[in-house]
Design an enzyme around this catalytic site. Structure first.
Site, PDB file in Angstrom:
ATOM      1  N   SER A   1     -13.719  13.311  26.774  1.00  0.00           N
ATOM      2  CA  SER A   1     -12.670  13.754  25.876  1.00  0.00           C
ATOM      3  C   SER A   1     -12.888  13.125  24.504  1.00  0.00           C
ATOM      4  O   SER A   1     -13.760  12.262  24.329  1.00  0.00           O
ATOM      5  CB  SER A   1     -11.305  13.355  26.427  1.00  0.00           C
ATOM      6  OG  SER A   1     -11.190  11.943  26.513  1.00  0.00           O
ATOM      7  N   TYR A   2     -12.091  13.524  23.535  1.00  0.00           N
ATOM      8  CA  TYR A   2     -12.232  13.010  22.173  1.00  0.00           C
ATOM      9  C   TYR A   2     -12.081  11.492  22.183  1.00  0.00           C
ATOM     10  O   TYR A   2     -11.070  10.971  22.660  1.00  0.00           O
ATOM     11  CB  TYR A   2     -11.181  13.647  21.264  1.00  0.00           C
ATOM     12  CG  TYR A   2     -11.365  13.349  19.808  1.00  0.00           C
ATOM     13  CD1 TYR A   2     -12.573  13.623  19.169  1.00  0.00           C
ATOM     14  CD2 TYR A   2     -10.338  12.790  19.051  1.00  0.00           C
ATOM     15  CE1 TYR A   2     -12.741  13.360  17.822  1.00  0.00           C
ATOM     16  CE2 TYR A   2     -10.505  12.527  17.704  1.00  0.00           C
ATOM     17  CZ  TYR A   2     -11.706  12.807  17.100  1.00  0.00           C
ATOM     18  OH  TYR A   2     -11.874  12.542  15.760  1.00  0.00           O
TER      19      TYR A   2
END
Length: 618
Positions: A333-334
């Site tokens: 994920s980011y």
């Protein structure tokens, strides 16, 4: 409808295109050899998509020609002269591509990273495209991972670009340029004329409103280490060797003196002699209770930098660079988030199932899927309302080197978050001997999350059974001597913690500020065994101590000023302060400090000279 999608990096543009088109897209070159344009139909919104990208910021900020050279003006005027904002030289071909594509588009959909910096880059993209087509509709895609569900959802439910966040970043860029340029020129022009080493190197003696407080932390700890004088202390050591119920071999149980230690030898000796005069120990209390070792909180950017630096022995900037690459490839994920709590509706099981095939932690992931295996992650206190905690989004088994180590750490951390706390029983035994109290404790382990999170340890020791009221003669009763330990130099993990606690930089910029003071040779990296410590160079010490001698109410080497700037940025984001107000207030404050610093800069010169050569320690 013709939609132009613009990502922050070429790799993200390709990944988005592959997901939205199902792999069915055509590729066109652009004016920039590194950037491609991807075309496809997107029937879900009855649109024709073109996806392209930039390569970070499009614009550069600088003073005009009349003020750009170092000797062109008094550095003080840089607080007020106009700043020019132009498309950077390396972005000219990217700008050309955006203009060409925008002319034929009905909507611009911005796909930059969903943080403040991404909003600012998005505003730059919007400005370029609106110049090419003034009535183009501007929207923003919000996502936190390069996975199909999130990318389709972002494409089908775009939102408005957050101009307030973009304004906050713009204010910070302009403020840092003015402050950094004024102080850097003043420092460099003054010091280079007095120290031969600086004349030879020709490097600027740079100042930055984040890098100086960061350097200040390193110098402060260095001074604590150098000024440390060890003190001798004394304590009573008590132990008993006795077989446990599970082993015939005697086990030594060490009891801790309730007083800890004393610095007065005569007093300690008198107490010790009193114990020797009545050496029979009596158990006065036995308390047994359940205990836990809490599983880790979900992973934030700051915690990734702290834990990763300490456990993986990687620099914070290196950690973020690797995590960013894994994000761009769709495996994480980011990685820039302040959030340490998952949404209650977050789909953990689909992610856990992806990890079942891994030979190292697949069995643990399988156990989480079974009845009573999964326990929801703990809820932290931070939520940036933008991105979830860092977690794996796909399984990958063929990574190597630092990418493998970072991915493994994040994955094990996530699986540990979804497991149970380590549990056990703690038995605390208190004894009295010669009027003095001593205690020992026992922890019986139930590992749970520790089976996958190999970075945490929980040690317990089996000790004999004790009953209240029983008496025994200690095997060892000695008066021992010890010495207070010096504080250690800062590690990168220590420095990240201090910066985060004091509001220096953001979760996404802390690593870069640390790297900057290393690159400027204000700080050196010193290895002691397997641990890397940060120590200041003579130049770093001279600058910090010199400014401290001036005696500012809010020191340039302390975090107060930058903390106020970061708070002002939040106020701009929230709409309670304008960009212009933030700039005006901060610039006036730094102007006053500049005038005083220039007037008393002889103190910086004097202190720097006192440290001998003004180059770096070797």
């Amino acid at each position: 409808m013709k939609v132009l999608c613009v990502a922050e990096k070429p790799s993200i543009a390709r990944s988005i295109s592959a997901i939205l088109s199902g792999g069915q897209f055509t590729t066109r070159p652009s004016a920039n050899k590194y950037i491609k344009n991807f075309d496809f139909n997107y029937p879900q919104t009855n649109s024709i998509y073109t996806v392209t990208s930039v390569s970070g910021h499009l614009t550069a900020h600088d003073f005009g020609d009349a003020y750009r050279t170092w000797n062109s003006c008094d550095p003080f005027v840089l607080f007020d002269v106009p700043i020019e904002t132009k498309i950077s030289t390396e972005s000219k071909t990217i700008e050309k591509n955006l203009r060409n594509e925008a002319r034929g588009a009905d909507m611009l959909m911005i796909w930059t990273d969903c943080d403040r910096e991404g909003e600012h880059i998005g505003s730059e993209i919007a400005t370029v495209c609106q110049k090419a087509k003034h009535n183009i509709i501007v929207k923003r895609a919000r996502f936190s991972a390069i996975i199909a569900q999130q990318i389709h959802n972002a494409a089908q439910h775009p939102v408005e670009l957050d101009r307030a966040q973009a304004n906050a970043v713009e204010a910070r860029i302009l403020l840092d340029l003015r402050i950094g340029a004024a102080f850097t020129r003043m420092q460099t022009l003054t010091l280079q004329g007095r120290f031969a080493q600086l004349n030879e190197k020709r490097d600027p003696v740079s100042y930055g409103p984040c890098q100086f407080p960061t350097l200040g932390f390193v110098v402060s700890r260095y001074n604590q280490v150098k000024s440390f004088v060890p003190e001798t202390f004394w304590y009573i050591f008590l132990s008993l060797s006795r077989s446990t119920s599970s082993s015939s071999a005697p086990e030594e149980t060490q009891f801790t003196w309730r007083r800890g230690h004393l610095f007065d030898f005569d007093v300690t000796l008198a107490l010790y002699q009193h114990v020797l005069g009545d050496p029979l120990a009596r158990v006065v209390k036995v308390v047994q209770k359940p205990t836990k070792k809490w599983k880790p909180l979900p992973l934030t950017t700051v915690e990734l930098q702290k834990s990763g630096s300490r456990l993986l022995k990687l620099a914070p900037k290196k950690l973020l660079d690797v995590a960013e690459k894994l994000y761009q490839k769709g495996f994480l994920s980011y990685p820039r988030t302040e959030t340490d709590q998952f949404d209650p509706q977050f789909d953990h099981m689909s992610l856990i199932r992806k990890q079942k095939i891994d030979p190292n932690w697949g069995a643990f992931a399988t156990a989480l899927e079974q009845a009573n295996g999964f326990v929801g992650p703990r809820t932290g206190k931070n939520n940036d309302k933008a991105h979830p905690p860092i977690h794996p989004t796909a399984h990958i088994g063929n990574l190597e080197g630092d990418e493998r180590r970072v991915y493994e750490f994040i994955t094990r951390r996530y699986l540990a978050c979804c497991s149970k706390d380590a549990e056990g029983w703690e038995k605390n035994v208190e004894v009295e001997c010669g009027g003095e109290r001593f205690s020992a404790s026992l922890t019986i382990l139930a590992r749970n999350y520790l089976d996958v999170y190999i970075y945490d340890k929980w040690y317990g020791k089996v000790i004999p059974d004790f009953e209240e009221g029983e008496e025994f003669t200690p095997t060892v009763c000695e008066l021992k001597e010890g010495e207070t330990s010096s504080p250690s130099y800062l590690t990168e993990a220590d420095l990240v913690t201090l910066m985060d606690k004091n509001g220096i930089g953001t979760d996404a910029t802390i690593a870069q500020h640390i790297q900057t003071i290393v690159d400027r040779e204000y700080v050196l990296e010193r290895m002691e065994g397997a641990t890397k410590y940060l120590v200041p160079s003579t130049l770093g010490i001279g600058l910090i101590e010199g400014y401290n001698q001036i005696g500012f109410e809010k020191s340039l080497s302390k975090p107060q000023l930058r903390r106020e700037t970061e708070r002002s940025m939040v106020q701009v984001c929230e709409g309670t302060k304008t960009k212009q107000d933030m700039l005006a207030q901060s610039i006036e404050q730094y102007k006053d400090m500049y005038i005083r610093a220039r007037g008393e800069f002889n103190k910086v010169i004097t202190v720097s000279s006192a440290f001998g050569r003004i180059d770096v320690m070797r």
